[in-house]
Design an enzyme around this catalytic site. Structure first.
Site, mmCIF file in Angstrom:
data_model
loop_
_atom_site.group_PDB
_atom_site.id
_atom_site.type_symbol
_atom_site.label_atom_id
_atom_site.label_comp_id
_atom_site.label_asym_id
_atom_site.label_seq_id
_atom_site.Cartn_x
_atom_site.Cartn_y
_atom_site.Cartn_z
ATOM 1 N N TYR A 151 0.832 -1.210 0.000
ATOM 2 C CA TYR A 151 0.000 0.000 0.000
ATOM 3 C C TYR A 151 0.863 1.255 0.000
ATOM 4 C CZ TYR A 151 -3.752 3.212 1.376
ATOM 5 O OH TYR A 151 -4.650 4.261 1.433
ATOM 6 N N GLU A 153 4.130 1.826 -0.700
ATOM 7 C CA GLU A 153 4.945 2.049 -1.886
ATOM 8 C C GLU A 153 4.094 2.109 -3.150
ATOM 9 O OE1 GLU A 153 7.648 3.222 -1.406
ATOM 10 O OE2 GLU A 153 9.214 1.905 -0.642
ATOM 11 N N LYS A 155 1.182 3.541 -3.363
ATOM 12 C CA LYS A 155 0.688 4.918 -3.415
ATOM 13 C C LYS A 155 1.816 5.902 -3.753
ATOM 14 C CE LYS A 155 -3.763 4.718 -2.283
ATOM 15 N NZ LYS A 155 -4.854 5.321 -3.081
ATOM 16 N N ARG A 192 -9.823 -0.760 10.883
ATOM 17 C CA ARG A 192 -9.340 0.574 11.248
ATOM 18 C C ARG A 192 -9.750 0.877 12.686
ATOM 19 N NH1 ARG A 192 -10.025 4.417 5.922
ATOM 20 N NH2 ARG A 192 -10.244 2.729 4.427
ATOM 21 N N VAL A 194 -11.091 3.436 14.383
ATOM 22 C CA VAL A 194 -12.385 3.996 14.781
ATOM 23 C C VAL A 194 -13.479 2.936 14.676
ATOM 24 C CG1 VAL A 194 -14.176 5.692 14.223
ATOM 25 C CG2 VAL A 194 -11.775 6.373 14.223
ATOM 26 N N ASN A 196 -13.097 -0.353 14.557
ATOM 27 C CA ASN A 196 -12.798 -1.411 15.524
ATOM 28 C C ASN A 196 -13.295 -1.057 16.912
ATOM 29 O OD1 ASN A 196 -11.590 -3.321 13.933
ATOM 30 N ND2 ASN A 196 -9.546 -3.106 14.801
ATOM 31 N N GLY A 213 -0.990 2.250 23.954
ATOM 32 C CA GLY A 213 -2.061 3.167 23.568
ATOM 33 C C GLY A 213 -1.625 4.615 23.468
ATOM 34 N N ARG A 217 -3.009 9.543 16.434
ATOM 35 C CA ARG A 217 -3.574 9.738 15.106
ATOM 36 C C ARG A 217 -4.409 11.013 15.134
ATOM 37 N NH1 ARG A 217 -0.504 6.218 14.627
ATOM 38 N NH2 ARG A 217 -0.668 4.233 13.495
ATOM 39 N N ASP A 279 3.945 -0.105 12.252
ATOM 40 C CA ASP A 279 2.820 0.761 12.597
ATOM 41 C C ASP A 279 3.365 2.118 13.047
ATOM 42 O OD1 ASP A 279 -0.058 1.037 13.021
ATOM 43 O OD2 ASP A 279 0.432 1.219 15.145
#
Length: 319
Positions: A151, A153, A155, A192, A194, A196, A213, A217, A279
């Site tokens: 995804y 690379e 993009k 994702r 939100v 989830n 946590g 974002r 991540d």
């Protein structure tokens, strides 16, 4: 030459049955344009568009953008590509082909038609950023061989193609780097954060935090994001982007979980899991360029946008 005959445009939206695409189509139809939606329905769904059934200005075509497309339109929004890790890692080769071959095919179409084309790029081109917040001038910190590379690379290569078509063929391009966006019609199984958290809270399950946590974002409500995409498409010829579109207000994952628990009146506990590979620890857009060039600012705070989003998932689960 462009085929524009009056103020009503015929607009092609690839990936139009998806979360962002369907909201974009809503707005374009509200503005009085004709819309051709192209989607292979890998992650999109016709349910997102069923309220346009019978609208003579709306047309749906099931098609995969990795194959050439021969249509006549005035503008192209290229949104086709799975955008959540669960979906884009399901078939990583196809994900890269969608970004790269899809970009080549849509750019070729735009070149033949002499029309303007917008690429929905992503904040993932910045990878796990070493500067914060991220400006468009930052080249990124991306692992080219990791599980997210298909995804990230893909993009990045699509952006390269857009700018090479612009330089080599004089094509009118617009490139938007989209940061985390949420709202009704998010795919319930997209993994994702939100969607989830909301689904886990509504089911009374443990809300999954990766790491402690503390990673951050920034969350932009879908209505704000769509306004930014249309403003970019309508911006003067000389402005190509790339331009960041997102809400610069930053939240930790723990803060997001607590907001969602409060909104859903849930008793869900917080459960920790190890961080996934590559991540990003921080993600926040610098939107100075969008403010200056587009006059664009997100208006809907997270607490407000979570209300219709939660209502959507509550209805979705009960159905």
């Amino acid at each position: 030459m462009p085929r524009l005959y009056d103020s009503r445009k015929r607009v092609l939206v690839t990936g139009g049955a998806g979360f962002l695409g369907s909201h974009l189509i809503d707005r374009l139809l509200e503005q009085g344009h004709d819309v051709l939606c192209v989607d292979n329905l890998f992650t999109g769904t016709k349910r997102n568009l069923e309220h346009h059934h019978g609208n003579p200005r709306f047309e749906f075509l099931r098609h995969d953008v990795t194959f050439p497309l021969y249509v006549e339109v005035d503008e192209i929004y290229n949104l086709a590509c799975p955008a959540s890790p669960i979906h884009y890692q399901h078939d990583p080769v196809q994900t890269t082909k969608t970004s790269v071959h899809g970009a080549i095919n849509m750019l070729g179409l735009a070149k033949r038609l002499g029309c303007r084309i917008l690429q929905a790029s992503t904040s993932e081109v910045y990878g796990d950023p070493s500067i914060h917040p991220q400006q468009e001038s930052y080249w990124g910190n991306v692992n080219p061989i990791g599980p997210r590379s298909c995804y990230d690379e893909g993009k990045r290569c699509a952006e390269t193609l857009f700018f090479d078509y612009h330089r080599q063929h004089g094509l009118e391009i617009k490139v938007a780097r989209i940061f985390n966006t949420y709202g009704p019609r998010m795919h319930p199984a997209d993994g994702r954060v939100v969607s989830n958290f909301i689904i886990q809270a509504l089911k009374g399950e443990g809300i999954t935090l990766y790491g402690d946590g503390s990673q951050t974002r920034s969350f932009c409500y879908v209505d704000d994001l769509i306004g930014g995409l249309i403003s970019l498409m309508e911006s003067p010829d000389g402005f190509t982007g790339p331009v960041n579109l997102g809400n610069p207000t930053e939240f930790t994952m723990k803060e997001l979980a607590q907001l969602i628990i409060a909104e859903t009146s849930s008793s869900s506990p917080l459960v920790t899991r190890p961080l996934p590979q590559d991540d990003p620890k921080q993600r926040k857009p610098d939107i100075t360029l969008a403010q200056k060039q587009l006059g664009w600012n997100p208006k809907i705070p997270l607490e407000e946008g979570l209300k219709p989003t939660t209502a959507y998932f509550r209805t979705n689960l009960s159905a």
